[in-house]
Design an enzyme around this catalytic site. Structure first.
Site, mmCIF file in Angstrom:
data_model
loop_
_atom_site.group_PDB
_atom_site.id
_atom_site.type_symbol
_atom_site.label_atom_id
_atom_site.label_comp_id
_atom_site.label_asym_id
_atom_site.label_seq_id
_atom_site.Cartn_x
_atom_site.Cartn_y
_atom_site.Cartn_z
ATOM 1 N N ASP A 95 0.843 -1.202 0.000
ATOM 2 C CA ASP A 95 0.000 0.000 0.000
ATOM 3 C C ASP A 95 0.883 1.258 0.000
ATOM 4 O O ASP A 95 2.106 1.174 0.091
ATOM 5 C CB ASP A 95 -0.971 -0.027 1.200
ATOM 6 C CG ASP A 95 -0.253 0.072 2.559
ATOM 7 O OD1 ASP A 95 0.580 0.998 2.745
ATOM 8 O OD2 ASP A 95 -0.500 -0.775 3.446
ATOM 9 N N HIS A 110 8.564 -5.460 -0.980
ATOM 10 C CA HIS A 110 7.680 -6.399 -1.682
ATOM 11 C C HIS A 110 6.895 -5.712 -2.799
ATOM 12 O O HIS A 110 5.882 -6.254 -3.262
ATOM 13 C CB HIS A 110 6.729 -7.090 -0.701
ATOM 14 C CG HIS A 110 7.433 -8.079 0.198
ATOM 15 N ND1 HIS A 110 6.876 -8.583 1.362
ATOM 16 C CD2 HIS A 110 8.662 -8.646 0.107
ATOM 17 C CE1 HIS A 110 7.732 -9.421 1.941
ATOM 18 N NE2 HIS A 110 8.830 -9.468 1.204
ATOM 19 N N GLU A 205 0.448 -8.833 18.989
ATOM 20 C CA GLU A 205 0.755 -9.998 19.836
ATOM 21 C C GLU A 205 2.151 -10.496 19.473
ATOM 22 O O GLU A 205 2.688 -10.103 18.432
ATOM 23 C CB GLU A 205 -0.288 -11.094 19.633
ATOM 24 C CG GLU A 205 -0.446 -11.500 18.207
ATOM 25 C CD GLU A 205 -1.693 -12.372 17.971
ATOM 26 O OE1 GLU A 205 -1.638 -13.217 17.074
ATOM 27 O OE2 GLU A 205 -2.684 -12.189 18.693
#
Ligand code: BJW
Length: 237
Positions: A95, A110, A205
């Site tokens: 993006d 990427h 996390e």
């Protein structure tokens, strides 16, 4: 050129609160489509229309009015603007939210969804419309070779020489919103640690490689990244 003192690696988690899906979370992209169908050169050779459909839909989503940089993207732009030692943001994301937030020293390892590449002449062009199998290259005129300018599994990521040099020279390495599943990006923390950098993970996390980081903070990026950058700019640890 002097190496930036701070290197930041970002992944899909930083754009989650901007409305873009991650890959490997339970509601992520790979829960809906198979990697082998859309994100390998073999998939594109087998069924280019299917791959175009996948990226065309994501491009339209990115260009939708509701997708905006969030406070985490903006905090990184502020870090770059206010850090005399220099900051390099390496993003795995395709993006354009870092640049829209104001980051300038930015490497899309990427690739970029808003660019196309011609398989024949390798020309890279801006791309805001759907790609199709029949489309002709604006540079060489050949039809049938247009593809999204993204890095699929088995392809070489972009800018690896510059990344290697930056990791070898940085004092601080921060990974944000990446699960640590995909190499070579997942190995950057080890390279930075070997170079003597302070290493920090900021994620929702613990990632696959969390134990490789000296420090970890957990929570949504739009909350924990601005707080951490504030601390860093004030000189706190
Ligand atoms: C939040 C949050 C919130 C959620 N706030 N956090 C065997 C062993 C080792 C390596 C290999 C192997 N077999 C093959 C390989 C190599 C392969 C690889 O790594 N495979 C693994 C699956 C094992 N890699 C490659 O093929 C790469 N090329 C390569 O290696 O070239 C050869 C080479 C040789 C020598 C040196 C260097 C290179 C190419 C990889 C291409 C990846 N492409 C994709 C798709 C294309 C772009 C696109 O369509 O968008 O890139 S795959 C996909 O994964 C995408 C991403 O950039 C990439 C990483 O994902 P990311 O960003 O980490 O997202 P998630 O979803 O995994 O994680 C999100 C995280 O955010 C989670 O932790 C959440 O908790 C968190 N989160 N909400 C903060 N609100």
């Amino acid at each position: 050129m002097r190496a930036p003192s701070i290197v930041v690696l970002t992944g899909a988690g930083i754009s989650k609160e901007s409305g873009l899906d991650t890959f490997r979370d339970p509601d992520g992209i790979w829960a809906r489509v198979r990697i082998e169908d859309v994100a390998t050169p073999e998939a594109f050779a087998r069924d280019p229309a299917r791959v175009h459909e996948f990226y065309n839909a994501r491009r339209r989503g990115l260009l939708g009015a509701q997708v905006e940089p969030n406070p985490a993207h903006r905090a990184l732009a502020r870090l770059e603007a206010e850090s005399p030692g220099g900051v390099l943001v390496i993003t795995q994301n395709i993006d354009n939210l870092h640049e829209r937030a104001g980051s300038r020293n930015l490497l899309h390892m990427h690739g970029e969804l808003l660019k196309s590449r011609c398989a024949h002449c390798k020309a890279i062009a801006a791309c805001t419309d759907d790609l199709t199998v029949a489309l002709a290259c604006p540079a060489c005129g050949a039809a049938g070779g247009m593809r999204p300018h993204v890095v699929w599994f088995g392809e070489m990521p972009l800018g690896l020489d510059a990344i290697e040099a930056a990791l070898a020279g940085c004092e601080t390495f921060i990974a944000i919103g990446t699960s640590g599943n995909v190499y070579p990006a997942a190995g950057f923390v080890a390279d930075a640690a070997v170079a003597g950098a302070r290493t920090i993970e900021l994620n929702l996390e613990p990632s696959m490689g969390h134990s490789l980081f000296a420090e970890c903070r957990y929570g949504p990026a739009a909350t924990i990244v601005p707080a951490f950058i504030d601390e860093l700019l004030k000189g706190g640890r």
